[in-house]
Design a protein around this motif. Structure first.
Motif, PDB file in Angstrom:
ATOM      1  N   LEU D 101       0.873  -1.176   0.000  1.00 50.72           N
ATOM      2  CA  LEU D 101       0.000   0.000   0.000  1.00 50.72           C
ATOM      3  C   LEU D 101       0.912   1.228   0.000  1.00 50.72           C
ATOM      4  O   LEU D 101       2.089   1.139   0.366  1.00 50.72           O
ATOM      5  CB  LEU D 101      -0.898  -0.013   1.238  1.00 50.72           C
ATOM      6  N   GLU D 215      -5.975  -3.288  -1.677  1.00 52.49           N
ATOM      7  CA  GLU D 215      -5.182  -2.921  -2.852  1.00 52.49           C
ATOM      8  C   GLU D 215      -5.356  -3.993  -3.922  1.00 52.49           C
ATOM      9  O   GLU D 215      -5.065  -5.162  -3.681  1.00 52.49           O
ATOM     10  CB  GLU D 215      -3.718  -2.869  -2.413  1.00 52.49           C
ATOM     11  N   GLY D 219      -3.347  -4.864 -12.740  1.00 52.20           N
ATOM     12  CA  GLY D 219      -3.688  -3.554 -13.275  1.00 52.20           C
ATOM     13  C   GLY D 219      -3.759  -2.586 -12.115  1.00 52.20           C
ATOM     14  O   GLY D 219      -3.318  -2.879 -11.009  1.00 52.20           O
ATOM     15  N   MET D 220      -4.271  -1.395 -12.348  1.00 58.64           N
ATOM     16  CA  MET D 220      -4.400  -0.448 -11.247  1.00 58.64           C
ATOM     17  C   MET D 220      -5.826   0.067 -11.232  1.00 58.64           C
ATOM     18  O   MET D 220      -6.143   1.076 -10.624  1.00 58.64           O
ATOM     19  CB  MET D 220      -3.467   0.733 -11.460  1.00 58.64           C
ATOM     20  N   GLN D 221      -6.713  -0.648 -11.921  1.00 57.16           N
ATOM     21  CA  GLN D 221      -8.061  -0.145 -12.199  1.00 57.16           C
ATOM     22  C   GLN D 221      -8.854   0.261 -10.971  1.00 57.16           C
ATOM     23  O   GLN D 221      -9.745   1.080 -11.056  1.00 57.16           O
ATOM     24  CB  GLN D 221      -8.857  -1.168 -13.027  1.00 57.16           C
ATOM     25  N   ASP D 222      -8.544  -0.323  -9.848  1.00 53.27           N
ATOM     26  CA  ASP D 222      -9.355   0.030  -8.694  1.00 53.27           C
ATOM     27  C   ASP D 222      -8.751   1.121  -7.831  1.00 53.27           C
ATOM     28  O   ASP D 222      -9.047   1.225  -6.657  1.00 53.27           O
ATOM     29  CB  ASP D 222      -9.651  -1.220  -7.867  1.00 53.27           C
ATOM     30  N   THR D 223      -7.907   1.913  -8.454  1.00 60.01           N
ATOM     31  CA  THR D 223      -7.333   3.064  -7.759  1.00 60.01           C
ATOM     32  C   THR D 223      -6.749   2.681  -6.407  1.00 60.01           C
ATOM     33  O   THR D 223      -7.241   3.093  -5.353  1.00 60.01           O
ATOM     34  CB  THR D 223      -8.387   4.163  -7.524  1.00 60.01           C
ATOM     35  N   SER D 224      -5.742   1.908  -6.520  1.00 62.32           N
ATOM     36  CA  SER D 224      -5.158   1.318  -5.328  1.00 62.32           C
ATOM     37  C   SER D 224      -4.777   2.334  -4.269  1.00 62.32           C
ATOM     38  O   SER D 224      -4.762   2.042  -3.091  1.00 62.32           O
ATOM     39  CB  SER D 224      -3.912   0.541  -5.729  1.00 62.32           C
ATOM     40  N   HIS D 225      -4.469   3.549  -4.706  1.00 53.46           N
ATOM     41  CA  HIS D 225      -4.032   4.553  -3.744  1.00 53.46           C
ATOM     42  C   HIS D 225      -5.169   4.961  -2.830  1.00 53.46           C
ATOM     43  O   HIS D 225      -4.962   5.550  -1.798  1.00 53.46           O
ATOM     44  CB  HIS D 225      -3.567   5.793  -4.501  1.00 53.46           C
ATOM     45  N   ILE D 228      -5.453   4.870   1.041  1.00 53.85           N
ATOM     46  CA  ILE D 228      -4.840   5.724   2.054  1.00 53.85           C
ATOM     47  C   ILE D 228      -5.649   6.998   2.293  1.00 53.85           C
ATOM     48  O   ILE D 228      -5.288   7.822   3.105  1.00 53.85           O
ATOM     49  CB  ILE D 228      -3.379   6.097   1.739  1.00 53.85           C
ATOM     50  N   HIS D 229      -6.724   7.164   1.566  1.00 53.91           N
ATOM     51  CA  HIS D 229      -7.553   8.359   1.799  1.00 53.91           C
ATOM     52  C   HIS D 229      -8.930   7.950   2.286  1.00 53.91           C
ATOM     53  O   HIS D 229      -9.927   8.564   1.938  1.00 53.91           O
ATOM     54  CB  HIS D 229      -7.697   9.176   0.527  1.00 53.91           C
TER      55      HIS D 229
END
Lengths: 230, 230, 230, 230
Positions: D101, D215, D219-225, D228-229
């Motif tokens: 993460l 996470e 891919g990164m499709q699920d807005t891995s970031h 943290i918000h």
């Protein structure tokens, strides 16, 4: 006593040995063989180029107030490289495809490793000694060289007033850095001071003796390292 | 041709020069002066110690699969340091307060700067060459040394079967790393390969000639650097 | 497909999310609260300053042909810092004594650690993505912002033609670097590409939400980290 | 007042906030959701692994007397990784193919960048705070956790007596290092102390909230970031 003055006093014997080196004496007196000076030119051109990564790594650790100054050193190095290319063209020395002699390579590794591994003040110590050594060495040459010598532009560059001012600035900053440090770091700086003088002397010795056994380029058949053992 | 074999072939002349070095020949034949071997011991003790930071910096960049292996190298170095201390005590050599001769210092700087600045494969190349060089050098000594020589434990350590296996492993890993790399990085590895051989030869030369002008410890009054210029 | 295009395609969903970020949309539409933009200014001023060590460490590893270019980036960063100071004075934002919010600090650590530990091509990848992200983000703002906005000089700086040319140059160089590399290094570059996009999005999110819980300066009593968790 | 005590006093508010974190309270009380703890396990497994390069880079700068000790830390980390794998197998958590993460990644970058760029004493400060924070956090859990909990082995590892002794040793060494340093370096150590506490709190927060939006891997499709918000 301020740090730099204290260290210059401690290493005065070696410092004198450095400025009295035959390479410098013969350059001053106009008795240096062309090929000997050309060897120095080729090696020092590589060294000036290799100093750029050293300054860059230092810059990454530098306190805010040193950043502008070190960026200026990077620009100065570019001008020195230009001076080498101009002189090389003027006197017919080929700067391309030169391999570093072992002492030259070693000195550059010392700069890099110090900048990466040691504290900023330690790295700055090495920078100061290298520049101070160059100034004092070339100033000695400046006292007697025929100004029409093809080597004069080098002598005037490092032995002259502008470079003197730069070295004085380095010394003031070094003293200021040292004043705030603990005993262990100051002791380490003293070690690096002394080591840098040793590399400087070894560099002149390499330039002076290296010419008799030029570093071969292709293959390694002529035992290129031999140039550092006379 | 695999990378290591290709480079060993390319530098075979220098490699031969290295394993034929007088220091090794005289050690093998039992004609090496005690003080000459003692100089090597003191210097190489410092060098083995200086290899710890080199391996540590490499470890920080190492791919997962090399981590356990490099941790093992760190342990091996501790055992080598122990071997030095044991031998030193056995034959009466003082390992304390030894300053590195300039070539020794330079070689350590080369290791450190390479590990910090170059890619992992480049740093690993230098590790391989240094270990392979040591194995081949001491194996040459092993062919003729009187096993009752006080130096035998060193010769057997690096010239022996266990170390041979370690070097073979390093070679396999190096070849595997090289196989995946682009031309520019392989060319850089080849340069570093050759440079490491030069430092190895310079180290033997330092050990061989250094004994006649031992590096002074206190002050620098005896021009400690002189030992590298005969 | 060339490396940069391939990665931009692979991360297009996140890239779109980035350029559509509320911070940018509201800046474009003139509906951004003054204090929100001021928070971004203060944080990005620190970030631009923190980029200088990143570029310096990269410069120390750069191939000869990239040196002049990266020196130019250092100069560009000085001009950006000047732009921040000029705008701050113009609109009454105090840039002194600002502490980085945690995401800002983290992003700078990512730059530094990458430049020190990874290959040059990996570090260059991060530089490219950060600059490309900035250009695309601010170009989106440029499409609709009222040119009399006090924020226009920032928008024009990064969204404009000169910066576009710089980003194109970075992309060409990145593609050229990537073309010579092995599969493992390219895979690592792809990972770092993706990570940089994540940090960029997190930075806009920090600027957007950070304003509601400003980082306290003295002591840490207000749990400064809270700003990164809404 | 000794350095560590002084800094613990200065950051006592945040320190308390850290040991009172809901993640720890719920773990102690047996009310932590399995998947939440599993998220922490996966992330902290990556973090422990990422600590190996941090210690390695520190080791390369360490004074002689700290070398053996830091080598021991490397071995300890190997044992911690083993504990993670053993627990993961026992409770059915898959540790493979986990991506960090963003807060986890950021904390590791902070460790790496500090070890490379700052002085040894600065890097050692961060090591001390991270270990002290872990000990105090888990000791809080140890006061109330049901010893038959599947998480007990973690709690006993970091909250127990052996780890307490290790942390005490780190504290003594830190105080000794600090005693010899100048004001500027001590101030920098104080900054890094505080920053490390912030990263520690952010890490617990990530573990606590991360579970609600895991996470994604491919891919990164699920807005891995986004994790943290909140």
């Amino acid at each position: 006593m301020r740090f730099a003055a204290e260290q210059l006093e401690r290493t005065r014997f070696e410092w004198q040995q450095m400025v009295d080196h035959p390479f410098l004496v013969h350059t001053r007196d106009g008795t240096i063989p062309f090929e000997t000076f050309a060897t120095w030119m080729r090696q020092d051109y590589l060294f000036a180029d290799g100093t750029i990564p050293f300054i860059s790594i230092l810059l990454a650790k530098a306190p805010e107030k040193h950043r502008g100054f070190l960026s200026g050193v990077l620009s100065m190095l570019q001008k020195e490289l230009e001076l080498f290319r101009e002189r090389a063209a003027a006197v017919g020395v080929d700067l391309r495809d030169v391999a570093p002699l072992l002492v030259n390579h070693a000195y550059m590794q010392f700069l890099l490793a110090t900048a990466y591994r040691e504290t900023y003040a330690c790295g700055f110590t090495v920078l100061y000694v290298a520049e101070k050594a160059y100034h004092d060495s070339w100033r000695e040459v400046l006292t007697g060289i025929d100004r029409s010598s093809p080597w004069s532009p080098f002598v005037e560059n490092w032995g002259g007033v502008a470079f003197a001012g730069y070295v004085t600035h380095l010394e003031e900053e070094l003293d200021e850095l040292a004043a705030d440090l603990g005993a262990a770091e100051r002791a380490r700086m003293a070690e690096l001071f002394e080591l840098t003088v040793r590399y400087e002397i070894a560099f002149w010795e390499m330039a002076w003796t290296g010419t008799t056994s030029p570093e071969p380029r292709a293959g390694m058949q002529d035992t290129s390292h031999s140039s550092i053992h006379t």
